[in-house]
Scaffold this active site. Structure first.
Site, PDB file in Angstrom:
ATOM      1  N   LYS B  77      -7.665 -16.007  30.570  1.00 42.67           N
ATOM      2  CA  LYS B  77      -6.476 -14.912  30.726  1.00 42.67           C
ATOM      3  C   LYS B  77      -7.069 -13.770  31.748  1.00 42.67           C
ATOM      4  O   LYS B  77      -8.191 -13.566  32.195  1.00 42.67           O
ATOM      5  CB  LYS B  77      -6.803 -14.157  29.358  1.00 42.67           C
ATOM      6  CG  LYS B  77      -5.471 -13.093  29.439  1.00 42.67           C
ATOM      7  CD  LYS B  77      -5.463 -12.315  28.023  1.00 42.67           C
ATOM      8  CE  LYS B  77      -4.438 -11.444  27.807  1.00 42.67           C
ATOM      9  NZ  LYS B  77      -4.308 -10.514  26.525  1.00 42.67           N
ATOM     10  N   SER B 152       0.103 -10.266  24.208  1.00 42.27           N
ATOM     11  CA  SER B 152      -0.099 -10.352  25.545  1.00 42.27           C
ATOM     12  C   SER B 152      -0.773 -11.628  26.210  1.00 42.27           C
ATOM     13  O   SER B 152      -0.435 -11.880  27.523  1.00 42.27           O
ATOM     14  CB  SER B 152      -0.962  -8.955  26.030  1.00 42.27           C
ATOM     15  OG  SER B 152      -2.187  -9.260  25.697  1.00 42.27           O
ATOM     16  N   SER B 176      -2.622  -9.816  20.275  1.00 43.27           N
ATOM     17  CA  SER B 176      -2.470 -10.587  21.509  1.00 43.27           C
ATOM     18  C   SER B 176      -3.031 -11.879  21.537  1.00 43.27           C
ATOM     19  O   SER B 176      -2.595 -12.695  22.638  1.00 43.27           O
ATOM     20  CB  SER B 176      -3.001  -9.727  22.677  1.00 43.27           C
ATOM     21  OG  SER B 176      -1.979  -8.520  22.805  1.00 43.27           O
TER      22      SER B 176
END
Lengths: 98, 486
Positions: B77, B152, B176
Site C-alpha cells: 500500500k 482505503s 480499511s
C-alpha cells in the site's frame, strides 16, 4: 439550527493552515455542520465519571538506553527538501531584517 | 490455472523443488498487470526492473527454505515508505516523495525475500472507503468495473482479487483492510493494535492505525502476519508479546468454540442479501461444532460519530507536518505562513481537508470537552461492550459491511453516507482488538464479507475459526475472467 458558521470555519481554517475560496467556505460550513450535528448524538449518552480512552494498550513510558547511533547523512536528509541552500532547508523570510 | 490460485504453501514447495522459478511468479504478476491494470488501476507505481532482477538473483542463488514467502510477489500500500521507491499516500502533496528508509513491515517482507511488485492505490492519506479520494486514479472492483473496490486499501484488495500479486499489505484505521477485502472477495486481517509495527507508515490516526495482510486464503494470511508482526524498537507502541506460528492454529477443529452474534450487527441498515449470507455462514460454524449465542453490543451505533471525532482530531495533528518545508510539494510565495497555507491547500484533496478541519475544530479551545473528550469517553464504553461479551465468548461474528460493493460515484458527494458504511468495522479499531474478513459467498454476483472479531492478541483463534469455515464452505472466489476487461 446551524452549529457552525462561516466565521468559525474561517477561524479554524487559519488554525489548520488551510485557505479556501468563498465558495469552498460555504460548502465546508454546510458539510462540517452536518458532521458535527451527526456527532452530537453522542450527547444521548451519560458519560459522567467515564474515563476517556486515549490509547488501548496498557503501556507507559517505554524507555531505551540513551546511546548515539548513526543517523542520516545531511545530503540524504535534504534529498526531499523542495528548496535548499548551503546544506540547509530554505524557507521564506521569517523575521524582517532591520 | 494461474499460479497465484495455488496458495503460498504449494507455490513455496514448488519453488524450493525447482518445479517453478521466482521469475515465473514475477512474470505472472506483470503479465496480469499489463493485461488488466489499465482497467482495474490497482497500482500507482510499478517496481518492475528491480522485481525482475531480484527474482533472477533468487533463481540463481536459491531461496531460503525457512522463509516461506521467499520469491513471492507482494504489493505494498502506498502509505508504507519504501526506500528508493516513490511513496505518495495517493496525495499530490507527496507526489514526488522518495523515502530514505523502509517501513518495518516492508523491511520484514524484504528480509524474507518476498518480491515487491509495486505500490498500491488507496484513498488519499487512507481517508475514505472507496479509493475514490486518491489524487491519481480511481481503482475499480475486479468483480464489476462499475463498482468501487472499497477503501482505503482498495488497491491492495483489488490487486489480490485480480490476480496481479499473490498477496498485499494494507492498513486499517476504521476498516480499511476489512471493508475492501469484503468488497473484493479476499481475506483481510486487522491485527490487535500493537501487534504490527507502525514505523514507516504515514500516520493517519495513531491510536487506531494497524497494518495487516490481504491474501487469497486464510492460510496465506496467517503466514504473512507471522512475517510482519512483532516488537519493534522503532515503534514504542508495538507490543512485547511473542509472535505465534499462526499457521499451526489451522487445525480445522472448532468444536465447542463459543461464538457471539451481536443483534446490532444483523439489524436495521444491513442489506437483506448480506444478512442471508451471514446467517448461512453462522449455521455452517454451528454445524462444525461451534456454540452460537445472540449478544448485544449496546453502544455500537455511537462508534461512527466517536470515530470521526477521534480519527479526525489525531489526523489534524499528524498531517500538520505536511507544510512544504522538508519534503513534499511546496507552493512558492514570499511569506512563510502563506507558503504553508498554499502548499497544504493545493496539495491536499477535499476529504483530507474536511477531516483536518473537523479535527482542528474538535480540538480547538471551547470545543475540546464537548467533542474530543466526549468521544474518548464513548470509546471506553464501546471497549467495555466487547470486554463483557468476551467474558463468555471466544469470537464475535457478523458481516464486515452493510452492503456489497457500491457503484463508483454513488456516495462520494455525501460524506455522512460514506462514513456510515464503516459502522461494522470501526468499533474494532476503537477497542484495539483484532478482526478478520473473509468471503462467505456472492450476493447478486458480488462478494459478501464475513467478519470475525477476537480478543486482544487472539489472532490464532480468528485464523482457526476462519480457516475451518473456509475449508468447509466449498467455494473459492475468483472474479470471472472477462470481468476485468471492458
Amino acid at each position: 439550527m446551524s452549529r457552525i458558521n462561516e466565521e468559525q470555519v474561517k477561524y479554524v481554517a487559519n488554525l489548520a493552515r488551510l485557505s479556501f475560496t468563498d465558495q469552498e467556505i460555504k460548502t465546508f460550513t454546510t458539510q462540517l455542520d452536518d458532521i458535527i450535528g451527526f456527532a452530537e448524538q453522542l450527547n444521548e449518552l451519560d458519560t459522567q465519571g467515564v474515563e476517556p480512552t486515549t490509547h488501548v494498550l496498557d503501556m507507559y513510558n517505554v524507555m531505551r538506553e540513551d546511546v548515539v547511533e548513526p543517523s542520516l547523512p545531511r545530503e540524504e536528509a535534504l534529498k526531499n527538501a523542495p528548496v535548499q541552500e548551503d546544506g540547509q532547508v530554505k524557507v521564506p523570510l521569517i523575521m524582517e531584517a532591520d | 490455472m494461474p499460479l497465484f490460485e495455488e496458495g503460498l504453501v504449494s507455490l513455496s514447495q514448488k519453488l524450493h523443488s525447482k518445479e517453478i522459478k521466482a521469475s515465473d511468479l514475477v512474470d505472472e504478476a506483470f503479465a496480469r498487470i499489463h493485461e488488466v491494470d489499465g482497467d482495474v488501476k490497482a497500482f500507482l507505481t510499478l517496481n518492475e526492473e528491480a522485481a525482475r532482477s531480484e527474482a533472477k538473483a533468487l533463481d540463481e542463488n536459491g531461496t531460503a527454505e525457512e522463509a516461506i514467502i521467499s520469491g513471492m510477489p507482494i504489493g505494498i500500500k502506498d502509505n508504507m515508505v519504501t526506500k528508493g521507491l516513490k511513496t505518495t499516500c495517493a496525495s499530490h502533496i507527496l507526489e514526488n516523495y522518495d523515502p530514505l528508509y523502509d517501513a518495518t513491515v516492508v523491511d520484514k517482507v524484504k528480509a524474507q525475500k518476498a518480491i515487491t511488485i509495486g505500490k498500491l492505490n488507496m484513498d488519499e492519506f487512507a481517508m475514505g472507503s472507496s479509493t475514490e479520494t486518491s489524487s491519481f486514479a480511481i481503482t475499480k472492483n475486479p468483480w464489476d468495473l462499475e463498482r468501487v473496490p472499497g477503501g482505503s486499501s482498495g488497491g491492495s484488495a483489488a490487486a489480490v482479487a485480480a490476480g496481479e500479486v499473490l498477496f498485499a499489505l494494507g492498513t486499517d484505521t476504521g476498516g480499511s483492510i476489512r471493508q475492501p477485502s469484503a468488497f473484493c472477495g479476499v481475506v483481510g486481517m486487522k491485527p490487535t493494535y500493537g501487534r504490527v509495527s507502525r514505523y514507516g507508515l504515514v500516520a493517519f490516526a495513531s491510536s487506531l492505525d494497524q497494518a495487516g495482510p490481504i491474501t487469497r486464503t486464510v492460510e496465506d494470511n496467517a503466514y504473512l502476519l507471522e512475517t510482519i508482526a512483532g516488537l519493534d524498537r522503532h515503534d514504542s507502541t508495538s507490543a512485547d508479546v511473542p509472535v505465534p506460528h499462526y499457521a499451526a492454529a489451522l487445525t480445522g477443529d472448532i468444536k465447542g468454540l463459543r461464538v457471539a452474534v451481536p443483534k446490532e450487527y444483523l439489524g436495521a441498515g444491513i442489506d437483506e442479501s448480506v444478512k442471508e449470507k451471514i446467517r448461512a455462514a453462522i449455521k455452517q460454524l454451528e454445524s462444525l461444532g461451534a456454540v452460537v449465542d445472540e449478544v448485544s453490543l449496546p453502544h455500537s451505533k455511537y462508534a461512527v460519530p466517536a470515530y470521526y471525532i477521534i480519527a479526525s482530531s489525531e489526523a489534524s495533528a499528524n498531517l500538520a507536518r505536511f507544510d512544504g518545508v522538508r519534503y513534499g510539494v511546496r507552493a512558492e510565495t514570499n511569506d512563510l505562513i502563506d507558503m504553508y497555507k498554499k502548499s497544504r491547500s493545493e496539495g491536499f484533496g477535499d476529504e483530507v481537508k474536511r477531516r483536518i478541519m473537523l479535527g482542528t475544530f474538535a480540538l480547538s479551545s471551547g470545543y475540546y470537552d464537548a467533542y474530543y473528550k466526549k468521544a474518548q469517553q464513548v470509546r471506553t464504553l464501546i471497549k467495555q461492550d466487547f470486554e463483557k461479551v468476551f467474558q463468555n465468548h471466544d469470537i464475535i461474528v457478523g458481516p464486515t459491511t452493510p452492503t456489497p460493493a457500491f457503484k463508483v460515484g454513488e456516495n462520494i458527494d455525501d460524506p455522512l453516507t460514506m462514513y456510515a458504511n464503516d459502522l461494522l468495522t470501526i468499533p474494532v479499531n476503537l477497542a484495539g482488538i483484532p478482526a478478520i474478513s473473509l468471503p462467505c459467498g456472492l450476493a447478486d454476483g458480488l462478494p459478501v464479507g464475513l467478519q470475525m472479531i477476537g480478543r486482544p492478541f487472539g489472532e490464532e483463534t480468528l485464523y482457526r475459526a476462519a480457516h475451518a469455515y473456509e475449508q468447509t464452505a466449498g467455494f473459492t472466489l475468483t472474479p470471472a475472467k472477462g470481468a476485468m476487461n471492458k
